[in-house]
Write an enzyme that holds these catalytic residues in place. Structure first.
Site, short mmCIF file in Angstrom:
data_model
loop_
_atom_site.label_atom_id
_atom_site.label_comp_id
_atom_site.label_asym_id
_atom_site.label_seq_id
_atom_site.Cartn_x
_atom_site.Cartn_y
_atom_site.Cartn_z
N GLN A 1 -0.84 -35.01 10.73
CA GLN A 1 -2.29 -34.88 10.56
C GLN A 1 -2.91 -36.16 9.99
OE1 GLN A 1 -3.46 -31.39 11.11
NE2 GLN A 1 -5.39 -32.44 11.47
N LYS B 1 -2.02 -29.86 5.26
CA LYS B 1 -1.72 -28.68 6.07
C LYS B 1 -1.25 -27.58 5.12
CE LYS B 1 -1.50 -27.37 10.45
NZ LYS B 1 -2.28 -27.78 11.62
N GLY C 1 -8.29 -23.51 10.72
CA GLY C 1 -7.33 -22.58 11.31
C GLY C 1 -6.18 -23.31 11.98
N ASP C 2 -5.19 -22.55 12.39
CA ASP C 2 -4.06 -23.03 13.18
C ASP C 2 -3.42 -21.75 13.74
OD1 ASP C 2 -2.34 -25.59 13.74
OD2 ASP C 2 -0.86 -24.13 13.17
N SER D 1 -14.03 -30.42 13.56
CA SER D 1 -14.03 -29.95 12.16
C SER D 1 -14.70 -31.00 11.28
CB SER D 1 -12.60 -29.73 11.66
OG SER D 1 -12.16 -28.44 12.00
N LYS E 1 -3.39 -38.44 12.95
CA LYS E 1 -4.37 -37.85 13.86
C LYS E 1 -5.78 -38.02 13.31
CE LYS E 1 -3.22 -33.74 15.06
NZ LYS E 1 -3.03 -32.31 15.33
#
Ligand code: NDP
Length: 444
Positions: free
Chosen positions: A112, A127, A166-167, A376, A115
Site C-alpha cells: 500500500q 492496512k 474496505g477490502d 478514497s 501504491k
C-alpha cells in the site's frame, strides 16, 4: 558501499519469522529497488531507507469480543498495521476474512505504501482487519462485531492520522456500522473512513473505482502498444467488488468477458457476459452455479479457477497467490498477452518470473488496482473541504490518475529494447517519493 540483495532478504526473514506473504512482497520489491539504489541513489544507503521501510511504524493488535445471535461470546483478533506516514496519513483498507493474520496484513500494508505514492496523492500506507469471517453471519452479528472492533480501533485512527477503508469482507454495510460507532464514541463527524455512503460523506465512483481504474490502466497499456480493448477476450477471477466493476467497464469498452469466479468455482460463458447477465450474477450471492443453469452458453466449474480458458487479457481480482506458475504457463500457452492485477499480489513469485521471461505485459496490483485508494484520497479531499463532486468529475480524475501511474511505470520500467517492465517501473516510481520524504524528515 552497496546493499547486498541476499543478505537484505535474509535479515528480513530473520526479523519476521513465519511471515511468508510479507517476505514475498518485500522480496518482489527489493529485487528491483536494490540494484536501482546501488546504481543511482547511493545516498539512500547510509540513510537505511530500505531497512526503515520494511519495519512498520506501528502495529496494533487487539481483542474483539462480541455476542453472537445465541448470546454466546465470540472472540476474534483485530489488527492495524501503520506502515509508513512519510507522505501523508496512513491509508489502506480493512479485511475481514478467516485467514487474516499479521503476515498478510503486513504484506498488504507494505504494498500500500508504494501504491499510494504512485497515485501522487498525499497518503501514507497502512492496512488492517480481523480473522472474523462475515460469511453466514446475520446482519445483527456483523453490526455487533463492527461496533466492538471500532471501540478499540477508534483510539488509533483519525482523519489526519489514519484513514481506513474496505477490502475483502468489508463493503458499504460494514463501513456504515464502523463509521456509526466511531462517530458515537468520538462525537465527531469526520472523514475518518472512506467508502462511506454518498448520502453521508462518501464519494461518487468509490465502489466502482478499483475495477474501473484497472480497466483504465489496461487501456493505457494497450494504447501505448497501439492497440485497443475492442473485441479482446478477458478472463476475470473473483465475483466481489473489484471483479464486478472490472467486468462492467471491460464490457462497456467493447471487450468480451468470459469468466467470473469465487472460492467455490468458476463460471465460463463462451459468448461473454452482457451487462444484463452481470446484474443477474450480482443477485446470485455466492451460488454462481445457478448462472450456468439459466444460460446455455455457460458452464460451471466447481473448485476450478478461470486460468484454463483462452483469453487475451487476464484480470485476477480475487485474492493473493491465486495464479501459480502452472496457471501462468497455461495462460501464456493459450495466448494471453496482458495480466493486470485487480487483487493484491494475486500472482505468485514463480508466476511473475514466467510473465517476465515471456515478455507478458504485467501490470502489478500496486499500479493497476490503485484506482480504489485514489478515489478514497479524493473522498478525503472532498470531506476536508465539505464538498461532493459529481460522478463525472471523480471519474475524470480517476482516469487522469491511472494515466499518470502508467506514465510513471513507463518512465522507470522501460528497458533499452523498448519493453516495459511495469513491475520495476511501479516499484521504483512508488519508492522515490517516499524515500525522499523519509530522508528529508530525518531519522524517525
Ligand atoms: P470482495 O470481498 O468484494 O470479493 C472478493 C472475491 O474474491 C469474492 O468473490 C471471493 O469469493 C473471492 N475470493 C476471496 N478469497 C478467495 C480465495 N481464497 N479463492 C478464490 N476466491 C476468493 O473483495 P474485493 O473485491 O474488495 O477485493 C478483491 C481483491 O482486490 C483483494 O485482493 C483486495 O485486497 C483487492 N483490492 C480491493 C480494493 C477495493 O477497493 N475493494 C482496492 C485494491 C485492491 P468468496 O465469496 O467465495 O469468498
Amino acid at each position: 558501499m552497496s546493499i547486498n540483495f541476499k543478505n537484505f532478504v535474509k535479515q528480513v526473514s530473520v526479523n519476521n519469522p513465519n511471515e511468508p506473504e510479507f517476505l514475498q512482497a518485500v522480496t518482489e520489491v527489493v529485487e528491483d529497488l536494490i540494484p536501482f539504489i546501488n546504481e543511482h541513489r547511493p545516498d539512500l544507503i547510509d540513510q537505511k531507507i530500505l531497512e526503515r521501510m520494511v519495519e512498520p511504524e506501528r502495529v496494533v493488535s487487539f481483542r474483539v469480543a462480541w455476542l453472537d445471535d445465541k448470546n454466546e461470546i465470540q472472540v476474534n483478533r483485530g489488527f492495524r498495521v501503520q506502515m509508513n506516514s512519510a507522505i501523508g496519513p496512513y491509508k489502506g483498507g480493512l479485511r475481514f476474512a478467516p485467514d487474516v493474520n499479521l503476515s498478510i496484513l503486513k504484506f498488504l500494508a507494505f504494498e500500500q505504501v508504494f501504491k499510494n505514492s504512485l497515485t501522487s496523492l498525499p497518503i501514507g500506507g497502512g492496512k488492517g482487519g480481523s480473522n472474523f469471517d462475515p460469511k453466514g453471519k446475520s446482519d445483527q452479528e456483523i453490526m455487533r462485531f463492527c461496533q466492538s472492533f471500532m471501540t478499540e480501533l477508534q483510539r488509533h485512527i483519525g482523519s489526519e492520522t489514519d484513514v481506513p477503508a474496505g477490502d475483502i469482507g468489508v463493503g458499504s454495510r460494514e463501513i456504515g456500522y464502523l463509521f456509526g460507532q466511531y462517530k458515537r464514541l468520538q462525537n465527531n463527524f469526520s472523514g475518518v473512513l472512506t467508502g462511506k455512503g454518498v448520502q453521508w460523506g462518501g464519494s461518487y465512483i468509490r465502489p466502482e473505482a478499483t475495477g474501473y481504474g484497472l480497466l483504465y490502466f489496461v487501456q493505457c497499456v494497450l494504447d501505448y502498444h497501439n492497440d485497443t480493448m475492442e473485441g479482446k477476450t478477458v478472463s476475470i477471477s473473483g465475483a466481489g467488488n473489484v471483479a464486478y466493476y472490472a467486468a462492467e467497464k471491460a464490457i462497456q469498452l467493447g471487450a468480451k468477458v468470459i469468466t467470473l469466479s469465487n472460492s467455490q468455482g468458476t463460471i465460463y460463458d463462451k459468448e461473454g457476459f452482457t451487462l444484463e447477465k452481470l446484474h443477474f450474477i450480482a443477485g446470485l450471492g455466492r451460488d454462481l452455479g445457478k448462472y450456468a443453469k439459466k444460460y446455455s452458453s455457460a458452464t460451471y466449474h466447481a473448485k476450478e479457477n478461470p486460468w484454463q480458458f483462452k483469453c487475451d487479457i487476464a484480470l485476477p481480482c480475487a485474492t493473493q497467490n491465486e495464479i501459480s506458475e502452472a496457471d501462468a504457463k497455461l495462460l501464456i500457452k493459450n495466448g494471453c498477452k496482458i495480466v493486470a492485477e485487480g487483487a493484491n499480489m494475486p500472482s505468485t513469485a514463480e508466476a511473475i518470473k514466467v510473465y517476465i521471461q515471456h515478455k507478458i505485459l504485467f501490470g502489478p496490483g500496486k499500479a493497476a488496482n490503485a484506482g480504489g485508494v485514489a478515489v478514497s484520497g479524493l473522498e478525503m479531499s472532498q470531506n476536508a473541504i465539505g464538498q461532493q463532486w459529481s460522478s463525472e468529475k471523480v471519474d475524470h480524475r480517476l482516469k487522469l490518475i491511472m494515466e499518470n501511474i502508467h506514465k510513471t511505470c513507463v518512465r522507470y520500467g522501460k528497458d533499452n529494447n523498448g519493453f516495459v517492465n511495469y513491475l520495476r517501473g511501479a516499484n521504483i516510481g512508488g519508492f522515490i517519493k517516499v524515500a525522499e520524504a523519509m530522508k528529508a524528515q530525518g531519522v524517525v
